[in-house]
Enzyme design. Structure first.
Site, short mmCIF file in Angstrom:
data_model
loop_
_atom_site.label_atom_id
_atom_site.label_comp_id
_atom_site.label_asym_id
_atom_site.label_seq_id
_atom_site.Cartn_x
_atom_site.Cartn_y
_atom_site.Cartn_z
N SER A 1 -26.19 59.48 94.96
CA SER A 1 -26.73 58.34 94.20
C SER A 1 -27.07 58.42 92.71
CB SER A 1 -28.01 57.91 95.04
OG SER A 1 -28.57 56.94 94.36
N TYR B 1 -36.27 59.17 99.44
CA TYR B 1 -34.89 58.94 98.92
C TYR B 1 -34.33 59.76 97.84
CZ TYR B 1 -30.33 56.53 98.36
OH TYR B 1 -29.03 56.17 97.83
#
Length: 252
Positions: free
Chosen positions: A134, A147
């Site tokens: 990401s 995350y």
């Protein structure tokens, strides 16, 4: 076809980026072994002529069983670690159980699957490992500590395995997209709206795309085509990299 004769194991293949990668890989001749927690993955596998293995990547025993069954189905030439989840909390309110679950799915499960599939790739002296990381593997945003910690760790894992596996003809890379139009992102929009106390309609413009130069969400197919390139012979000189698809976010 670019992946003819290759077998790809793709996690989180029931929807979003994982489904798009499965469709593109099938188009290019790959044999598919698809994993998802949801039985919708079975529908995707049937449509594409692949094999479906249901497993919960939050459970280490399930991950081991997934790897064992995938290897029984045939040699795994390409591993795509895509499965993900997202929870948003201020760090002092982050439930420890949720933190542990997220790190298991986003970091430990990819490590396990790499560990179990890498020996076969070494034996055949060819392999492709693609970790769907990401933009948040490179930068941080508030309320996403688990995350972001996991995705930063995934980039470190990517680089380490790339160095260990290079002499065997194996490449290991990560793709780092900004926000992609998936069900996971839709849930993030709702979570951010609640956390920030703003309408969901404002989250994309004020939060997700505010730092980006290109003001739109990324489509899953765009990530899938990039994954195809990394899985192909054309990308044989690329390893240990974080391939950034961030709409110009980090150009500032």
């Amino acid at each position: 076809m670019q992946l003819s004769g290759k077998t790809a194991l793709i996690t989180g293949a029931g929807s979003g980026i994982g489904r798009a990668i499965a469709e593109v890989f099938a188009r290019e001749g790959a044999r598919l072994i698809l994993n998802d927690l949801s039985p919708t993955g079975a529908e995707v596998a049937r449509a594409l002529g692949g094999v479906f293995i249901q497993a919960d990547l939050a459970n280490q025993a399930d991950v081991r069983a997934l790897a064992e069954e995938a290897l029984r189905q045939g040699p795994v030439d390409i591993l795509v670690n895509n499965a993900g989840l997202q929870r948003i909390h201020p760090v002092e309110e982050f439930p420890e159980e949720t933190w542990n679950q997220m790190l298991q799915v986003l970091l430990t499960a990819p490590f396990q699957l790499i560990k179990y599939t890498l020996p076969g790739m070494k034996q055949r002296r060819w392999g492709r490992i693609i970790n769907i990381a990401s933009l948040h593997g490179l930068v941080a945003s508030p309320y996403k500590s688990a995350y972001i910690a996991a995705k930063h760790g995934l980039l470190g894992l990517t680089k380490t395995v790339a160095l260990e596996a290079a002499e065997y003809g194996i490449t290991v890379n990560a793709i780092c997209p900004a926000y992609v139009r998936t069900a996971l992102v839709e849930s993030q929009i709702a979570d951010q709206a609640r956390t920030l106390g703003i309408p969901a309609s404002e989250v994309i413009e004020r939060v997700m795309l505010a730092p980006a130069a290109i003001k739109r969400l990324i489509e899953p197919l765009e990530v899938a085509e990039y994954a195809l390139f990394l899985a192909s012979e054309k990308a044989g000189a690329i390893t240990g990299s974080a391939q950034v698809m961030d709409l110009g976010w980090t150009a500032r």
